[in-house]
Scaffold this motif. Sequence first.
Motif, PDB file in Angstrom:
ATOM      1  N   HIS A   6      -5.943 -13.737  -9.218  1.00 25.57           N
ATOM      2  CA  HIS A   6      -5.867 -12.890  -8.032  1.00 25.57           C
ATOM      3  C   HIS A   6      -5.354 -11.517  -8.449  1.00 25.57           C
ATOM      4  O   HIS A   6      -4.287 -11.377  -9.012  1.00 25.57           O
ATOM      5  CB  HIS A   6      -4.953 -13.525  -6.998  1.00 25.57           C
ATOM      6  CG  HIS A   6      -4.798 -12.716  -5.735  1.00 25.57           C
ATOM      7  ND1 HIS A   6      -5.816 -12.009  -5.194  1.00 25.57           N
ATOM      8  CD2 HIS A   6      -3.736 -12.537  -4.914  1.00 25.57           C
ATOM      9  CE1 HIS A   6      -5.396 -11.408  -4.098  1.00 25.57           C
ATOM     10  NE2 HIS A   6      -4.128 -11.717  -3.919  1.00 25.57           N
ATOM     11  N   ASN A   7      -6.134 -10.516  -8.140  1.00 28.78           N
ATOM     12  CA  ASN A   7      -5.758  -9.152  -8.467  1.00 28.78           C
ATOM     13  C   ASN A   7      -5.002  -8.563  -7.292  1.00 28.78           C
ATOM     14  O   ASN A   7      -5.529  -8.454  -6.194  1.00 28.78           O
ATOM     15  CB  ASN A   7      -7.021  -8.337  -8.775  1.00 28.78           C
ATOM     16  CG  ASN A   7      -6.696  -6.964  -9.312  1.00 28.78           C
ATOM     17  OD1 ASN A   7      -5.536  -6.594  -9.427  1.00 28.78           O
ATOM     18  ND2 ASN A   7      -7.729  -6.212  -9.644  1.00 28.78           N
ATOM     19  N   ASP A   8      -3.761  -8.169  -7.523  1.00 29.64           N
ATOM     20  CA  ASP A   8      -2.943  -7.614  -6.451  1.00 29.64           C
ATOM     21  C   ASP A   8      -3.406  -6.223  -6.033  1.00 29.64           C
ATOM     22  O   ASP A   8      -3.081  -5.756  -4.957  1.00 29.64           O
ATOM     23  CB  ASP A   8      -1.473  -7.568  -6.870  1.00 29.64           C
ATOM     24  CG  ASP A   8      -0.888  -8.956  -6.994  1.00 29.64           C
ATOM     25  OD1 ASP A   8      -1.375  -9.860  -6.275  1.00 29.64           O
ATOM     26  OD2 ASP A   8       0.042  -9.150  -7.785  1.00 29.64           O
ATOM     27  N   SER A  10      -6.477  -5.384  -5.542  1.00 31.17           N
ATOM     28  CA  SER A  10      -7.735  -5.430  -4.788  1.00 31.17           C
ATOM     29  C   SER A  10      -7.464  -5.154  -3.309  1.00 31.17           C
ATOM     30  O   SER A  10      -6.520  -5.665  -2.726  1.00 31.17           O
ATOM     31  CB  SER A  10      -8.423  -6.781  -4.952  1.00 31.17           C
ATOM     32  OG  SER A  10      -7.679  -7.778  -4.298  1.00 31.17           O
ATOM     33  N   LYS A  11      -8.309  -4.324  -2.754  1.00 33.11           N
ATOM     34  CA  LYS A  11      -8.172  -3.952  -1.356  1.00 33.11           C
ATOM     35  C   LYS A  11      -9.319  -4.573  -0.586  1.00 33.11           C
ATOM     36  O   LYS A  11     -10.466  -4.420  -0.941  1.00 33.11           O
ATOM     37  CB  LYS A  11      -8.217  -2.434  -1.227  1.00 33.11           C
ATOM     38  CG  LYS A  11      -8.030  -1.929   0.174  1.00 33.11           C
ATOM     39  CD  LYS A  11      -8.106  -0.420   0.206  1.00 33.11           C
ATOM     40  CE  LYS A  11      -8.042   0.059   1.640  1.00 33.11           C
ATOM     41  NZ  LYS A  11      -8.248   1.498   1.717  1.00 33.11           N
ATOM     42  N   SER A  12      -8.992  -5.310   0.487  1.00 32.62           N
ATOM     43  CA  SER A  12     -10.051  -5.914   1.281  1.00 32.62           C
ATOM     44  C   SER A  12     -10.743  -4.809   2.072  1.00 32.62           C
ATOM     45  O   SER A  12     -10.100  -3.976   2.698  1.00 32.62           O
ATOM     46  CB  SER A  12      -9.500  -6.983   2.208  1.00 32.62           C
ATOM     47  OG  SER A  12      -8.635  -6.399   3.144  1.00 32.62           O
ATOM     48  N   GLU A  13     -12.056  -4.817   2.014  1.00 27.76           N
ATOM     49  CA  GLU A  13     -12.841  -3.803   2.685  1.00 27.76           C
ATOM     50  C   GLU A  13     -13.686  -4.450   3.768  1.00 27.76           C
ATOM     51  O   GLU A  13     -14.314  -5.466   3.535  1.00 27.76           O
ATOM     52  CB  GLU A  13     -13.751  -3.115   1.672  1.00 27.76           C
ATOM     53  CG  GLU A  13     -13.644  -1.626   1.704  1.00 27.76           C
ATOM     54  CD  GLU A  13     -14.551  -0.996   0.683  1.00 27.76           C
ATOM     55  OE1 GLU A  13     -15.721  -0.771   1.032  1.00 27.76           O
ATOM     56  OE2 GLU A  13     -14.096  -0.775  -0.434  1.00 27.76           O
ATOM     57  N   PHE A  14     -13.699  -3.856   4.931  1.00 18.30           N
ATOM     58  CA  PHE A  14     -14.537  -4.349   6.012  1.00 18.30           C
ATOM     59  C   PHE A  14     -15.949  -3.819   5.827  1.00 18.30           C
ATOM     60  O   PHE A  14     -16.161  -2.748   5.267  1.00 18.30           O
ATOM     61  CB  PHE A  14     -14.001  -3.910   7.372  1.00 18.30           C
ATOM     62  CG  PHE A  14     -12.710  -4.584   7.744  1.00 18.30           C
ATOM     63  CD1 PHE A  14     -12.688  -5.931   8.049  1.00 18.30           C
ATOM     64  CD2 PHE A  14     -11.529  -3.872   7.792  1.00 18.30           C
ATOM     65  CE1 PHE A  14     -11.506  -6.557   8.402  1.00 18.30           C
ATOM     66  CE2 PHE A  14     -10.352  -4.484   8.136  1.00 18.30           C
ATOM     67  CZ  PHE A  14     -10.334  -5.835   8.438  1.00 18.30           C
TER      68      PHE A  14
END
Length: 84
Positions: A6-8, A10-14
């Motif tokens: 898990h990459n901290d 990483s940004k969740s994108e809508f």
Amino acid sequence: MGVNKHNDNSKSEFIFGKKNYKFLFIGLAFIVIGFILMSGGGSDDPKVFNEAIYSWRRIRLAPTLVLIGFGIQVYAILLNPNKK
């Protein structure tokens, strides 16, 4: 022991942007209003015919609002959120 993949950072994108959701909700409001305007006009007594079923509001206005709402929904889905 195990590797944390898990990459901290990483940004969740809508998929959709704020503008897309705004148009989606506007289109949904048009559809709901159209269906509300289409309802009613019946009679409690099956032997009595009510002419209100053929009113301008139920025949012209309400279906037009529903179709406009569906058009807004299609526009909101196809709208590119990254284009400025």
